[in-house]
Design a protein around this motif. Structure first.
Motif, PDB file in Angstrom:
ATOM      1  N   ALA A 181       0.821  -1.215   0.000  1.00 60.19           N
ATOM      2  CA  ALA A 181       0.000   0.000   0.000  1.00 60.19           C
ATOM      3  C   ALA A 181       0.856   1.266   0.000  1.00 60.19           C
ATOM      4  CB  ALA A 181      -0.934   0.007   1.204  1.00 60.19           C
ATOM      5  N   ASN A 182       2.112   1.135   0.417  1.00 61.34           N
ATOM      6  CA  ASN A 182       3.007   2.279   0.484  1.00 61.34           C
ATOM      7  C   ASN A 182       4.117   2.243  -0.564  1.00 61.34           C
ATOM      8  OD1 ASN A 182       2.468   4.094   3.091  1.00 61.34           O
ATOM      9  ND2 ASN A 182       1.879   1.984   3.536  1.00 61.34           N
ATOM     10  N   GLY A 183       3.956   1.379  -1.549  1.00 56.11           N
ATOM     11  CA  GLY A 183       4.918   1.340  -2.641  1.00 56.11           C
ATOM     12  C   GLY A 183       6.252   0.727  -2.273  1.00 56.11           C
ATOM     13  N   ILE A 184       6.279  -0.075  -1.212  1.00 56.89           N
ATOM     14  CA  ILE A 184       7.492  -0.789  -0.816  1.00 56.89           C
ATOM     15  C   ILE A 184       7.333  -2.248  -1.240  1.00 56.89           C
ATOM     16  CG2 ILE A 184       8.832  -1.620   1.164  1.00 56.89           C
ATOM     17  CD1 ILE A 184       8.059   0.993   2.610  1.00 56.89           C
ATOM     18  N   THR A 185       8.371  -2.802  -1.854  1.00 54.83           N
ATOM     19  CA  THR A 185       8.306  -4.199  -2.295  1.00 54.83           C
ATOM     20  C   THR A 185       8.603  -5.127  -1.122  1.00 54.83           C
ATOM     21  OG1 THR A 185       9.012  -3.605  -4.524  1.00 54.83           O
ATOM     22  CG2 THR A 185       9.276  -5.911  -3.873  1.00 54.83           C
ATOM     23  N   PRO A 186       7.628  -5.939  -0.707  1.00 56.31           N
ATOM     24  CA  PRO A 186       7.887  -6.881   0.387  1.00 56.31           C
ATOM     25  C   PRO A 186       8.652  -8.099  -0.114  1.00 56.31           C
ATOM     26  CG  PRO A 186       5.607  -7.087  -0.346  1.00 56.31           C
ATOM     27  CD  PRO A 186       6.241  -6.028  -1.206  1.00 56.31           C
ATOM     28  N   ILE A 187       9.662  -8.498   0.657  1.00 51.29           N
ATOM     29  CA  ILE A 187      10.364  -9.755   0.396  1.00 51.29           C
ATOM     30  C   ILE A 187       9.787 -10.753   1.395  1.00 51.29           C
ATOM     31  CG2 ILE A 187      12.590 -10.945   0.382  1.00 51.29           C
ATOM     32  CD1 ILE A 187      13.928  -8.228  -0.192  1.00 51.29           C
ATOM     33  N   VAL A 188       8.836 -11.538   0.934  1.00 53.42           N
ATOM     34  CA  VAL A 188       8.051 -12.421   1.800  1.00 53.42           C
ATOM     35  C   VAL A 188       8.778 -13.746   1.984  1.00 53.42           C
ATOM     36  CG1 VAL A 188       5.847 -13.605   2.078  1.00 53.42           C
ATOM     37  CG2 VAL A 188       5.913 -11.352   0.977  1.00 53.42           C
ATOM     38  N   CYS A 189       9.143 -14.056   3.228  1.00 55.96           N
ATOM     39  CA  CYS A 189       9.936 -15.254   3.514  1.00 55.96           C
ATOM     40  C   CYS A 189       9.046 -16.448   3.867  1.00 55.96           C
ATOM     41  CB  CYS A 189      10.884 -14.982   4.673  1.00 55.96           C
ATOM     42  SG  CYS A 189      12.076 -13.662   4.330  1.00 55.96           S
ATOM     43  N   VAL A 190       9.376 -17.580   3.284  1.00 57.37           N
ATOM     44  CA  VAL A 190       8.716 -18.842   3.617  1.00 57.37           C
ATOM     45  C   VAL A 190       9.800 -19.910   3.769  1.00 57.37           C
ATOM     46  CG1 VAL A 190       6.611 -18.238   2.346  1.00 57.37           C
ATOM     47  CG2 VAL A 190       8.397 -19.561   1.187  1.00 57.37           C
ATOM     48  N   GLY A 191       9.528 -20.923   4.578  1.00 57.87           N
ATOM     49  CA  GLY A 191      10.510 -21.993   4.731  1.00 57.87           C
ATOM     50  C   GLY A 191      10.160 -22.930   5.872  1.00 57.87           C
ATOM     51  N   GLU A 192      10.747 -24.126   5.808  1.00 57.76           N
ATOM     52  CA  GLU A 192      10.428 -25.167   6.780  1.00 57.76           C
ATOM     53  C   GLU A 192      11.586 -25.374   7.754  1.00 57.76           C
ATOM     54  OE1 GLU A 192      12.794 -27.563   3.773  1.00 57.76           O
ATOM     55  OE2 GLU A 192      11.751 -25.630   3.929  1.00 57.76           O
ATOM     56  N   THR A 193      11.266 -25.853   8.942  1.00 53.37           N
ATOM     57  CA  THR A 193      12.290 -26.216   9.928  1.00 53.37           C
ATOM     58  C   THR A 193      12.846 -27.609   9.595  1.00 53.37           C
ATOM     59  OG1 THR A 193      10.711 -27.308  11.384  1.00 53.37           O
ATOM     60  CG2 THR A 193      11.065 -24.940  11.743  1.00 53.37           C
ATOM     61  N   LEU A 194      13.897 -27.988  10.298  1.00 48.43           N
ATOM     62  CA  LEU A 194      14.483 -29.319  10.083  1.00 48.43           C
ATOM     63  C   LEU A 194      13.469 -30.415  10.423  1.00 48.43           C
ATOM     64  CD1 LEU A 194      16.979 -30.929   9.283  1.00 48.43           C
ATOM     65  CD2 LEU A 194      17.713 -30.868  11.662  1.00 48.43           C
ATOM     66  N   ALA A 195      12.732 -30.220  11.522  1.00 45.27           N
ATOM     67  CA  ALA A 195      11.735 -31.228  11.923  1.00 45.27           C
ATOM     68  C   ALA A 195      10.659 -31.382  10.855  1.00 45.27           C
ATOM     69  CB  ALA A 195      11.103 -30.844  13.264  1.00 45.27           C
ATOM     70  N   GLU A 196      10.219 -30.242  10.292  1.00 47.55           N
ATOM     71  CA  GLU A 196       9.189 -30.278   9.242  1.00 47.55           C
ATOM     72  C   GLU A 196       9.718 -30.962   7.987  1.00 47.55           C
ATOM     73  OE1 GLU A 196       6.689 -26.282  10.593  1.00 47.55           O
ATOM     74  OE2 GLU A 196       8.456 -26.081   9.308  1.00 47.55           O
ATOM     75  N   ALA A 222      10.955 -15.147  -0.835  1.00 48.06           N
ATOM     76  CA  ALA A 222      12.263 -15.722  -0.494  1.00 48.06           C
ATOM     77  C   ALA A 222      12.041 -17.064   0.188  1.00 48.06           C
ATOM     78  CB  ALA A 222      13.047 -14.788   0.416  1.00 48.06           C
ATOM     79  N   TYR A 223      12.578 -18.116  -0.426  1.00 48.29           N
ATOM     80  CA  TYR A 223      12.519 -19.441   0.205  1.00 48.29           C
ATOM     81  C   TYR A 223      13.759 -19.598   1.076  1.00 48.29           C
ATOM     82  CZ  TYR A 223      13.160 -24.434   0.906  1.00 48.29           C
ATOM     83  OH  TYR A 223      13.388 -25.669   1.482  1.00 48.29           O
ATOM     84  N   GLU A 224      13.525 -19.717   2.379  1.00 47.74           N
ATOM     85  CA  GLU A 224      14.650 -19.872   3.311  1.00 47.74           C
ATOM     86  C   GLU A 224      14.418 -21.104   4.168  1.00 47.74           C
ATOM     87  OE1 GLU A 224      14.766 -16.574   6.095  1.00 47.74           O
ATOM     88  OE2 GLU A 224      12.719 -17.055   6.657  1.00 47.74           O
ATOM     89  N   PRO A 225      14.997 -22.234   3.758  1.00 49.90           N
ATOM     90  CA  PRO A 225      14.896 -23.424   4.614  1.00 49.90           C
ATOM     91  C   PRO A 225      15.533 -23.099   5.967  1.00 49.90           C
ATOM     92  CG  PRO A 225      16.532 -23.744   2.864  1.00 49.90           C
ATOM     93  CD  PRO A 225      15.849 -22.450   2.589  1.00 49.90           C
ATOM     94  N   VAL A 226      14.730 -23.131   7.022  1.00 51.09           N
ATOM     95  CA  VAL A 226      15.191 -22.661   8.333  1.00 51.09           C
ATOM     96  C   VAL A 226      16.421 -23.446   8.788  1.00 51.09           C
ATOM     97  CG1 VAL A 226      14.508 -22.278  10.738  1.00 51.09           C
ATOM     98  CG2 VAL A 226      12.835 -21.969   8.909  1.00 51.09           C
ATOM     99  N   TRP A 227      16.488 -24.719   8.408  1.00 49.76           N
ATOM    100  CA  TRP A 227      17.597 -25.572   8.813  1.00 49.76           C
ATOM    101  C   TRP A 227      18.905 -25.181   8.133  1.00 49.76           C
ATOM    102  CZ3 TRP A 227      19.297 -28.005   4.403  1.00 49.76           C
ATOM    103  CH2 TRP A 227      18.366 -28.125   3.362  1.00 49.76           C
ATOM    104  N   ALA A 228      18.830 -24.299   7.128  1.00 50.74           N
ATOM    105  CA  ALA A 228      20.041 -23.907   6.394  1.00 50.74           C
ATOM    106  C   ALA A 228      20.471 -22.468   6.667  1.00 50.74           C
ATOM    107  CB  ALA A 228      19.816 -24.097   4.895  1.00 50.74           C
ATOM    108  N   ILE A 229      19.787 -21.792   7.603  1.00 48.68           N
ATOM    109  CA  ILE A 229      20.111 -20.385   7.857  1.00 48.68           C
ATOM    110  C   ILE A 229      21.191 -20.280   8.916  1.00 48.68           C
ATOM    111  CG2 ILE A 229      19.217 -18.159   8.647  1.00 48.68           C
ATOM    112  CD1 ILE A 229      16.497 -19.046   7.606  1.00 48.68           C
TER     113      ILE A 229
END
Length: 250
Positions: free
Chosen positions: A119-134, A165-172
């Protein structure tokens, strides 16, 4: 295959000082030239003014690490999208796994923050990703699709404006990286989901990889058909490494 330029976004996390920031940015500007990709650095809120000044007129865009879903009011410690816009912020990380883990951010909250940024003209970098257990339980597809579906549900009409942004939590920050093939398989899954929501615009939505991408593995990851850039943590704090990743993004 995306028709847009790749995007390399640095996430400084909670690191930096006035002196260190100036040295890092000067080194980046000295070496970046005219990059083939888009470049951004997402910095801690206290340094937005400093970075706005240091990056002025440069090919590196300014990004924030979070924002409030609220436009204004009694929300102590929060920054609204309009405030970030005041500082020339072009990108904002939304729903980083560390925010989800340590601050209890929900899929719905992430969707609301995405809407505030758009709504404010800012590009969101939306993060998604799974934990090691998942991942070990075989739930990777289910988790990332659920996280992205919440954002699409609220922002479907302008979903082509987001970056994922795909960020596998186990790899961060662990030094573990998804293999290029494994990362590509999840990126392809997300692309298919976006295609369902955004139809012909899906190919233009950039999907970044965000799990310990570094100077050594960037080229191989970025060669994958559905990996459109990187969300870079530790390596973005070292000018030579970050510049090497930028150079790999063609």
């Amino acid at each position: 295959m995306t028709t847009k330029k790749k995007l390399i976004a640095g996430n400084w996390k909670m690191n930096g000082s006035l002196a260190a920031n100036e040295a890092l940015v000067k080194a980046l500007l000295q070496g970046v030239g005219t990059p083939a990709c888009e470049v951004a650095v997402c910095v801690p809120a206290p340094y937005l003014a400093q970075l706005q000044s240091l990056l002025s007129g440069s090919p590196i865009a300014l990004g924030a690490q979070d924002l409030s879903a609220q436009p204004q009011g009694a929300f102590t410690g929060e920054q609204s999208a309009a405030m970030l816009k005041d500082f020339g912020v072009r990108f904002a990380i939304v729903g980083h796994s560390e925010r989800r883990q340590y601050h209890g951010e929900t899929d719905e909250g992430v969707a609301a923050k995405t809407a505030a940024a758009l709504a404010n003209g800012i590009t969101p970098i939306v993060c998604v990703g799974e934990t090691l257990a998942e991942r070990e339980a075989g739930h990777t597809a289910e988790v990332v699709k659920r996280q992205l579906a919440a954002v699409i549900h609220v922002n479907g009409h302008c979903i082509s404006e987001i970056v994922v942004a795909y960020e596998p939590v186990w790899a961060i920050g662990t030094g573990k990286t998804a293999t290029p093939e494994l990362a590509q398989s999840v990126h392809a899954l997300l692309r298919a989901q976006l295609h369902h929501a955004a139809d012909e615009h899906a190919a233009g939505i950039r999907i970044l990889y965000g799990g310990s991408m570094n100077a050594a593995n960037a080229a191989e990851l970025l060669a994958q058909p559905d990996i459109d850039g990187g969300l870079i943590g530790g390596a973005s704090l070292k000018a030579p490494d970050f510049l090497q990743i930028i150079a790999a993004a063609r």
